[in-house]
Design an enzyme around this catalytic site. Structure first.
Site, short mmCIF file in Angstrom:
data_model
loop_
_atom_site.label_atom_id
_atom_site.label_comp_id
_atom_site.label_asym_id
_atom_site.label_seq_id
_atom_site.Cartn_x
_atom_site.Cartn_y
_atom_site.Cartn_z
N PRO A 165 0.71 15.13 10.47
CA PRO A 165 -0.16 14.94 11.64
C PRO A 165 -0.71 13.53 11.72
O PRO A 165 -0.98 12.89 10.71
CB PRO A 165 -1.30 15.93 11.35
CG PRO A 165 -1.40 15.95 9.85
CD PRO A 165 0.01 15.76 9.33
N CYS B 88 -8.78 13.60 6.49
CA CYS B 88 -8.94 12.57 7.53
C CYS B 88 -10.04 11.59 7.14
O CYS B 88 -11.19 12.00 6.93
CB CYS B 88 -9.25 13.20 8.87
SG CYS B 88 -9.51 11.98 10.19
N GLY C 29 2.28 9.88 1.25
CA GLY C 29 1.76 8.53 1.08
C GLY C 29 2.78 7.53 0.59
O GLY C 29 3.41 7.73 -0.45
N GLU C 30 2.99 6.46 1.38
CA GLU C 30 3.85 5.33 1.00
C GLU C 30 5.33 5.69 0.85
O GLU C 30 6.03 5.12 0.00
CB GLU C 30 3.34 4.64 -0.27
CG GLU C 30 2.03 3.91 -0.09
CD GLU C 30 2.07 2.82 0.98
OE1 GLU C 30 2.96 1.96 0.93
OE2 GLU C 30 1.19 2.85 1.88
#
Length: 323
Positions: free
Chosen positions: A7, A98, A201-202
């Site tokens: 998302p 978030c 992530g990454e």
């Protein structure tokens, strides 16, 4: 392995999900968050953020879509989870990651990382309320500031009987800095906890995906920003495909104009496409030149006309190359 389209509030809406799932082998998607406060939201809110609910909770190309909820009140989170399930949601995802300041100031998203007991209450309330055949998952970061907090947070999610957990391997304080990624914590979580995990992530290419799997021991990966940098990133990560060449990206930009004009956000298209360029520029140097030609345009038609001219120039230049 699995690759999930994650998302991104204000970016990965249903039109973008439609387009990206047509050209990638994603296992499922997660919507932008549905913000839950102290009320049961009307159906139209769910349909606006997840119109796929009217298509069996799948994109037009058949990829399942989970509805993500963001809030801090266990009762109202559960009530809205029930409603999403009644509307046909493939699954319910709970956002505890978030980092947006406005969300955190209202005690939502990553702010709950400071309160594992409240995370437990929210997850348990939703899991108890939703029919057992509908998965309830959560998305977290490693902590607010200290990544060592991840173990208590994960334990709260696991004790509440969530079916799956996505871990963004940075703290809230780490933001989106590449230097702050800590994949090795996901490996430690995996060794301590039996809950199925998704690493996030990454992951920008195939090598990153393989390195993440090797480091974490987790073969389910979620991509978000990178899916906009490289439009076929799902297939790059999952199948080692080459990144989409620039001329195909330009074709995709033109397809996107059709999505927006046909959909319910045609008036927002100029801002949306410029927003997308902010991501494309990370992977395609040519995007800077094209963005320069579009940046002052504020209406759909001139942007579409300029994209057509640019594409024609690309094709003409390619035709003149020696065979």
């Amino acid at each position: 392995m699995r690759v999930i389209l994650g998302p991104m509030e204000g970016v990965l809406d249903h039109l973008m999900r439609d387009m990206l799932t047509q050209i990638n082998d994603y296992d499922f998607c997660v919507t932008e968050f549905v913000r839950v406060v102290n009320l049961l939201l009307p159906d139209h809110v769910f349909y606006r953020l997840c119109p796929e609910l009217q298509q069996g909770s799948k994109t037009p190309s058949g990829v399942p879509v989970k509805v993500q909820l963001l809030g801090q009140d266990p009762h109202w989170m559960a009530e809205n989870a029930i409603r999403a399930a009644e509307l046909g949601a493939y699954g319910i995802d709970l956002n505890f990651g978030c980092p947006a300041k406005m969300v955190n100031q209202s005690k939502g998203g990553a702010a709950l990382l400071q309160h594992p007991e409240l995370i437990y209450q929210v997850v348990k309330a939703c899991r108890d309320a939703v029919p057992a055949h509908i998965p309830v998952s959560a998305k977290i970061r490693l902590g607010w500031e200290d990544p060592e907090d991840c173990f208590e947070i994960v334990d709260a999610v696991a004790q509440a009987k969530a079916d799956e957990l996505t871990v963004h391997a940075r703290t809230k304080a780490g933001g989106y800095k590449a230097s702050e990624i800590k994949w090795h914590y996901i490996d430690q979580i995996r060794q301590k906890c039996s809950i199925p995990l998704i690493a996030n992530g990454e992951v920008w290419n195939y090598a990153d995906g393989q390195a993440c799997i090797q480091t974490t021991g987790v073969d389910s990966l979620m991509v978000c920003r990178g899916a906009l940098n490289v439009p076929n990133l799902g297939n790059v990560v999952k199948h080692n495909h080459a990144a989409m060449p620039w001329h195909e990206v330009v074709d995709l930009l033109l397809r996107y104009t059709q999505f927006e004009v046909r959909g319910d956000k045609g008036k927002y298209y100029p801002n949306r496409i410029k927003q997308w360029f902010a991501y494309l520029r990370h992977a395609y140097p040519q995007a800077n030149e094209l963005f320069g030609e579009l940046r002052t345009l504020t209406q759909v038609e001139p942007i579409v006309d300029q994209l057509h001219r640019y594409r024609d120039q690309l094709h003409h230049a390619a035709a003149e190359l020696p065979v």
